[in-house]
Design an enzyme around this catalytic site. Structure first.
Site, PDB file in Angstrom:
ATOM      1  N   HIS A   1     -28.523  24.582   4.350  1.00 40.86           N
ATOM      2  CA  HIS A   1     -27.939  25.866   4.719  1.00 40.86           C
ATOM      3  C   HIS A   1     -27.899  25.973   6.239  1.00 40.86           C
ATOM      4  CE1 HIS A   1     -27.033  30.165   4.600  1.00 40.86           C
ATOM      5  NE2 HIS A   1     -27.982  30.328   5.521  1.00 40.86           N
TER       6      HIS A   1
ATOM      7  N   ILE B   1       1.774   0.686   3.652  1.00 38.90           N
ATOM      8  CA  ILE B   1       2.316   2.024   3.846  1.00 38.90           C
ATOM      9  C   ILE B   1       1.205   3.019   4.148  1.00 38.90           C
ATOM     10  CG2 ILE B   1       3.455   3.954   2.664  1.00 38.90           C
ATOM     11  CD1 ILE B   1       5.387   1.826   3.568  1.00 38.90           C
ATOM     12  N   CYS B   2       0.102   2.937   3.432  1.00 44.82           N
ATOM     13  CA  CYS B   2      -0.975   3.923   3.580  1.00 44.82           C
ATOM     14  C   CYS B   2      -1.450   4.023   5.019  1.00 44.82           C
ATOM     15  CB  CYS B   2      -2.144   3.564   2.668  1.00 44.82           C
ATOM     16  SG  CYS B   2      -3.571   4.669   2.858  1.00 44.82           S
TER      17      CYS B   2
ATOM     18  N   GLY C   1      10.206  18.596  -4.280  1.00 48.23           N
ATOM     19  CA  GLY C   1       8.971  18.095  -4.866  1.00 48.23           C
ATOM     20  C   GLY C   1       7.761  18.759  -4.240  1.00 48.23           C
TER      21      GLY C   1
ATOM     22  N   ASP D   1      -0.438   0.477  -6.497  1.00 50.53           N
ATOM     23  CA  ASP D   1       0.703   1.310  -6.873  1.00 50.53           C
ATOM     24  C   ASP D   1       1.766   0.563  -7.652  1.00 50.53           C
ATOM     25  OD1 ASP D   1      -0.586   3.316  -5.550  1.00 50.53           O
ATOM     26  OD2 ASP D   1       0.912   3.596  -3.988  1.00 50.53           O
TER      27      ASP D   1
ATOM     28  N   GLY E   1       8.482  11.303  -6.409  1.00 53.38           N
ATOM     29  CA  GLY E   1       7.812  10.204  -7.093  1.00 53.38           C
ATOM     30  C   GLY E   1       8.123   8.861  -6.461  1.00 53.38           C
TER      31      GLY E   1
ATOM     32  N   ALA F   1       1.525  16.405  -3.696  1.00 50.17           N
ATOM     33  CA  ALA F   1       0.724  16.324  -2.483  1.00 50.17           C
ATOM     34  C   ALA F   1       1.567  15.988  -1.257  1.00 50.17           C
ATOM     35  CB  ALA F   1      -0.388  15.291  -2.663  1.00 50.17           C
ATOM     36  N   ILE F   2       2.468  15.010  -1.359  1.00 51.71           N
ATOM     37  CA  ILE F   2       3.254  14.599  -0.202  1.00 51.71           C
ATOM     38  C   ILE F   2       4.159  15.736   0.274  1.00 51.71           C
ATOM     39  CG2 ILE F   2       5.095  13.057   0.586  1.00 51.71           C
ATOM     40  CD1 ILE F   2       3.858  10.881  -1.162  1.00 51.71           C
TER      41      ILE F   2
END
Length: 461
Positions: A440, A41-42, A175, A307, A265, A178-179
């Protein structure tokens, strides 16, 4: 009689393919079984193609918000289909890359649905293979809204959200993790009316409160409508799209949209994974493992990572779990994942990234703390890029100066957080961060300035 393989890995996502490759590097004979496409899926429907879409959104926003200031006076026309097509192309390119890595390391692969039928046997279609060890890495899938099944058209998951045939005029997102926020940011940027409903009292509820508040303020200013402390009590499909009844602190509201993205979720992909006689313990939809001892399940010889074993549901966590798991199996090492130093990223604009304790968690844990904070509004590099929104917030132990947590909201937050992960891994102190010379002008020197601000040594604030 020897088994067919040393290790069979079930699942070809970030956990599965990483574990398979690492096992092969250690000299093991490895088979990886995947039911769809390598990368899981990722790669195919999550992390990677969504970031392609978010890069599109950022470009659109830069042209709309800053085009004239940057000297751009073009028309700025955008094609939704071409955006989706580019995203799919990026995923396809990386999918082929994994196939190449499997060939390089001599990892064998089979495509089909796998079932563990014994502690050393896996059935793939009509074929049965044997292995000394089985590593389950089947991932997870989105949880539906109670009583309303996904239909891939009106009530959708993140997978459909990145491949819609036409751009919706209005989208409801349930929801604000993040998604939900990443898709909300994308669709809002390209002109869709987006409404987000979150049951908890703030967006990104696991992040530092100050960061959550800043992100909500930014997204609302960009045009998103966000209801927090709000509950979706009813969701139904209509002839035109969807309709939701929502209880908000201001009262009940009815929200109508073309499509609803449910992002509340995930649950582990465990259905049919184990034959009835293989008594692997499942806990609330996830495979239960001993994380400290190589991710073994209650059945010797069967392991699980990623997961499918539960939170945190992050691709980089899954990757490391799988690598550590097969290294244990191979007798290569005994280390495990340090769950106290896990970076979290949300790829909105501004982006959010963090590692370690939030300010509230640090105080609740009894730490006396010192906070260093530096706004990107004082960063020359951020001003030059037109990306001065946000800040770096570092949390240190007051007595010893140890870094307890880092929280960044800004244009390149998700790139900057790796320095903080390394700092925590090496037990860097406040003074060490201040005295580590940062180039910098860069966004990253804001980290040095934030550490210095806590000590009263920051030059630019």
């Amino acid at each position: 009689m020897a088994n067919d393989y040393d290790i069979v890995v079930i699942g070809g996502g970030p956990a599965g393919y990483a574990g398979a490759i690492r096992a092969a590097q250690l000299g093991k004979n490895v088979l990886c079984v995947e039911r769809d496409k390598l990368g899981g899926i990722c790669l195919n429907w999550g992390c990677i193609p969504t970031k392609a879409l978010l890069s599109n959104a950022h470009l659109v926003e830069m042209v709309k918000r800053h085009g004239e200031r940057f000297g751009y006076h073009g028309k700025g026309e955008w094609n939704f289909g071409e955006m989706i097509g580019r995203s799919r192309g990026v995923a396809g390119q990386l999918n082929k890359g994994i196939e190449g890595l499997f060939r390089k390391y001599k990892v064998k692969s089979k495509f089909g649905v796998a079932q563990v039928i014994a502690p050393n046997k896996v059935k793939v279609g009509d074929e049965v293979v044997t292995a000394d060890a089985i590593v389950v890495a089947t991932g997870a899938r989105p949880r539906p809204f109670p009583g309303v099944e996904f239909d891939a058209q009106k009530v959708i998951t993140s997978k459909e959200a990145m491949s819609l045939p036409t751009q919706p005029k209005a989208m409801l997102i349930i929801g604000a993790g993040a998604i939900g926020l990443e898709f909300g940011y994308f669709y809002n940027a390209i002109g869709t009316k987006v409404t987000v409903v979150e049951m908890l009292d703030r967006v990104l509820p696991i992040e530092d409160e100050e960061v959550s508040d800043a992100l909500k303020k930014s997204l609302v200013a960009k045009g998103l409508e966000i209801f927090t402390s709000s509950k979706t009590t009813k969701l139904e499909k209509t002839a035109k799209g969807v309709k939701a009844e929502v209880e908000t602190p201001q009262g009940k509201k009815t929200i109508e949209a073309d499509v609803a993205l449910v992002a509340i979720g995930v649950t582990g992909n465990v259905e049919g994974l184990f034959a009835p006689e293989v008594k692997v313990e499942i806990d609330r939809g996830h495979v239960k493992v001993d994380r400290e001892n190589g991710f073994v399940t209650n059945v010797p010889g069967i392991y699980a990572v990623g997961d499918v074993i539960g939170p945190p549901w992050l691709a980089h966590v899954a990757h490391h779990e799988a690598v550590y798991c097969v290294e244990r199996i191979a007798g290569h090492s005994k280390h495990s994942v340090d769950y106290s130093i896990i970076p979290g990223c949300t790829y909105t604009e501004p982006g959010v990234a963090s590692v370690g304790l939030t300010e509230k968690a640090a105080r609740e844990a009894g730490h006396e703390i010192r906070i260093g904070k530096f706004p990107f509004a004082f960063s020359g590099r951020a001003l030059a890029a037109g990306e001065s929104e946000g800040f770096v917030k570092l949390i240190f132990g007051k007595k010893y100066g140890e870094l307890l947590g880092a929280h960044i909201i800004g244009a390149v937050a998700t790139e900057m957080i790796s320095e903080m992960v390394m700092a925590m891994r090496l037990e860097a102190t406040e003074e060490e961060i201040v005295h580590a010379m940062h180039p910098h002008p860069t966004f990253s020197e804001s980290i040095m300035e934030a550490a210095g601000q806590g000590l009263g040594e920051s030059i630019h604030i």
